[in-house]
Design a protein around this motif. Structure first.
Motif, PDB file in Angstrom:
ATOM      1  N   ILE A   5       4.474   5.237   0.232  1.00  0.00           N
ATOM      2  CA  ILE A   5       3.068   5.245  -0.177  1.00  0.00           C
ATOM      3  C   ILE A   5       2.927   4.447  -1.466  1.00  0.00           C
ATOM      4  O   ILE A   5       3.696   4.640  -2.410  1.00  0.00           O
ATOM      5  CB  ILE A   5       2.561   6.683  -0.386  1.00  0.00           C
ATOM      6  CG1 ILE A   5       2.713   7.473   0.920  1.00  0.00           C
ATOM      7  CG2 ILE A   5       1.115   6.686  -0.868  1.00  0.00           C
ATOM      8  CD1 ILE A   5       2.386   8.941   0.796  1.00  0.00           C
ATOM      9  N   VAL A   6       1.938   3.547  -1.476  1.00  0.00           N
ATOM     10  CA  VAL A   6       1.681   2.721  -2.653  1.00  0.00           C
ATOM     11  C   VAL A   6       0.184   2.760  -2.957  1.00  0.00           C
ATOM     12  O   VAL A   6      -0.634   2.646  -2.048  1.00  0.00           O
ATOM     13  CB  VAL A   6       2.118   1.255  -2.443  1.00  0.00           C
ATOM     14  CG1 VAL A   6       1.970   0.461  -3.737  1.00  0.00           C
ATOM     15  CG2 VAL A   6       3.539   1.168  -1.920  1.00  0.00           C
ATOM     16  N   PHE A   7      -0.135   2.926  -4.238  1.00  0.00           N
ATOM     17  CA  PHE A   7      -1.520   2.851  -4.709  1.00  0.00           C
ATOM     18  C   PHE A   7      -1.665   1.590  -5.540  1.00  0.00           C
ATOM     19  O   PHE A   7      -0.812   1.294  -6.383  1.00  0.00           O
ATOM     20  CB  PHE A   7      -1.867   4.065  -5.571  1.00  0.00           C
ATOM     21  CG  PHE A   7      -1.852   5.352  -4.809  1.00  0.00           C
ATOM     22  CD1 PHE A   7      -2.894   5.680  -3.961  1.00  0.00           C
ATOM     23  CD2 PHE A   7      -0.797   6.229  -4.937  1.00  0.00           C
ATOM     24  CE1 PHE A   7      -2.876   6.873  -3.246  1.00  0.00           C
ATOM     25  CE2 PHE A   7      -0.767   7.413  -4.233  1.00  0.00           C
ATOM     26  CZ  PHE A   7      -1.814   7.744  -3.379  1.00  0.00           C
ATOM     27  N   PHE A   8      -2.755   0.872  -5.321  1.00  0.00           N
ATOM     28  CA  PHE A   8      -3.021  -0.377  -6.033  1.00  0.00           C
ATOM     29  C   PHE A   8      -4.341  -0.279  -6.782  1.00  0.00           C
ATOM     30  O   PHE A   8      -5.351   0.135  -6.215  1.00  0.00           O
ATOM     31  CB  PHE A   8      -3.139  -1.554  -5.063  1.00  0.00           C
ATOM     32  CG  PHE A   8      -1.927  -1.783  -4.212  1.00  0.00           C
ATOM     33  CD1 PHE A   8      -0.856  -2.531  -4.679  1.00  0.00           C
ATOM     34  CD2 PHE A   8      -1.848  -1.258  -2.931  1.00  0.00           C
ATOM     35  CE1 PHE A   8       0.250  -2.756  -3.883  1.00  0.00           C
ATOM     36  CE2 PHE A   8      -0.743  -1.470  -2.135  1.00  0.00           C
ATOM     37  CZ  PHE A   8       0.307  -2.222  -2.605  1.00  0.00           C
ATOM     38  N   ALA A  22      -7.150  -5.576   0.941  1.00  0.00           N
ATOM     39  CA  ALA A  22      -6.836  -4.639   2.030  1.00  0.00           C
ATOM     40  C   ALA A  22      -6.542  -5.407   3.319  1.00  0.00           C
ATOM     41  O   ALA A  22      -5.606  -5.068   4.055  1.00  0.00           O
ATOM     42  CB  ALA A  22      -7.980  -3.652   2.223  1.00  0.00           C
ATOM     43  N   ASP A  23      -7.315  -6.448   3.594  1.00  0.00           N
ATOM     44  CA  ASP A  23      -7.068  -7.257   4.791  1.00  0.00           C
ATOM     45  C   ASP A  23      -5.716  -7.952   4.721  1.00  0.00           C
ATOM     46  O   ASP A  23      -5.013  -8.044   5.731  1.00  0.00           O
ATOM     47  CB  ASP A  23      -8.183  -8.284   4.979  1.00  0.00           C
ATOM     48  CG  ASP A  23      -9.477  -7.672   5.472  1.00  0.00           C
ATOM     49  OD1 ASP A  23      -9.465  -6.521   5.963  1.00  0.00           O
ATOM     50  OD2 ASP A  23     -10.521  -8.354   5.360  1.00  0.00           O
ATOM     51  N   GLU A  39      -0.851   2.201   7.473  1.00  0.00           N
ATOM     52  CA  GLU A  39      -2.240   2.585   7.264  1.00  0.00           C
ATOM     53  C   GLU A  39      -2.675   2.079   5.894  1.00  0.00           C
ATOM     54  O   GLU A  39      -1.976   2.279   4.904  1.00  0.00           O
ATOM     55  CB  GLU A  39      -2.356   4.109   7.315  1.00  0.00           C
ATOM     56  CG  GLU A  39      -3.751   4.633   7.256  1.00  0.00           C
ATOM     57  CD  GLU A  39      -3.770   6.149   7.430  1.00  0.00           C
ATOM     58  OE1 GLU A  39      -4.500   6.797   6.671  1.00  0.00           O
ATOM     59  OE2 GLU A  39      -3.050   6.664   8.306  1.00  0.00           O
ATOM     60  N   ILE A  40      -3.810   1.409   5.862  1.00  0.00           N
ATOM     61  CA  ILE A  40      -4.375   0.889   4.627  1.00  0.00           C
ATOM     62  C   ILE A  40      -5.757   1.506   4.468  1.00  0.00           C
ATOM     63  O   ILE A  40      -6.577   1.451   5.389  1.00  0.00           O
ATOM     64  CB  ILE A  40      -4.514  -0.651   4.666  1.00  0.00           C
ATOM     65  CG1 ILE A  40      -3.211  -1.337   5.073  1.00  0.00           C
ATOM     66  CG2 ILE A  40      -5.062  -1.173   3.343  1.00  0.00           C
ATOM     67  CD1 ILE A  40      -2.060  -1.123   4.147  1.00  0.00           C
ATOM     68  N   GLY A  41      -6.014   2.092   3.308  1.00  0.00           N
ATOM     69  CA  GLY A  41      -7.329   2.671   3.043  1.00  0.00           C
ATOM     70  C   GLY A  41      -7.859   2.207   1.709  1.00  0.00           C
ATOM     71  O   GLY A  41      -7.090   1.970   0.773  1.00  0.00           O
ATOM     72  N   ALA A  54      -4.879   2.296  -0.957  1.00  0.00           N
ATOM     73  CA  ALA A  54      -3.670   3.063  -0.668  1.00  0.00           C
ATOM     74  C   ALA A  54      -3.017   2.488   0.583  1.00  0.00           C
ATOM     75  O   ALA A  54      -3.699   2.182   1.568  1.00  0.00           O
ATOM     76  CB  ALA A  54      -3.999   4.535  -0.448  1.00  0.00           C
ATOM     77  N   LEU A  55      -1.709   2.325   0.526  1.00  0.00           N
ATOM     78  CA  LEU A  55      -0.912   1.891   1.671  1.00  0.00           C
ATOM     79  C   LEU A  55       0.027   3.031   2.017  1.00  0.00           C
ATOM     80  O   LEU A  55       0.708   3.561   1.132  1.00  0.00           O
ATOM     81  CB  LEU A  55      -0.113   0.638   1.303  1.00  0.00           C
ATOM     82  CG  LEU A  55       0.893   0.104   2.321  1.00  0.00           C
ATOM     83  CD1 LEU A  55       1.026  -1.399   2.173  1.00  0.00           C
ATOM     84  CD2 LEU A  55       2.257   0.761   2.226  1.00  0.00           C
TER      85      LEU A  55
END
Length: 95
Positions: A5-8, A22-23, A39-41, A54-55
């Motif tokens: 999990i990664v937060f950007f 995100a794209d 999953e990308i949100g 978030a990835l």
């Protein structure tokens, strides 16, 4: 199984910049064999403490996680993200 999990938080936090980043992250889907799921949100609250993206990725093993990290498609994404992110945080754990 391993969850990655990664937060950007981006330098430019406009809706357009967040959508573009995100794209770019989503473009990995189907191109990296080690990824069992991706999953990308994007954040919907958009508060000061929020991160923009978030990835969440799932791989089978630590070796697969390392293979994902080194994969040429992932390396292209890292190059792009390093140019647009302010900060990122990651956690990897077994499920």
């Amino acid at each position: 199984m391993i969850k990655h999990i990664v937060f950007f938080k981006l330098k430019n936090r406009s809706a357009e910049s967040v959508a573009e980043a995100a794209d770019v992250l989503r473009s990995m889907e189907g191109k990296i064999e080690q990824l069992k799921s991706l999953e990308i949100g994007t954040d919907i609250l958009r508060t000061e403490r929020s991160y923009d993206i978030a990835l969440t990725a799932t791989v089978e093993t630590l070796d697969d996680l390392q293979g994902y990290q080194a994969h040429p498609e992932h390396q292209k994404i890292i190059e792009y993200i390093n140019g647009v992110k302010e900060v990122s945080y990651a956690v990897d754990y077994e499920i």
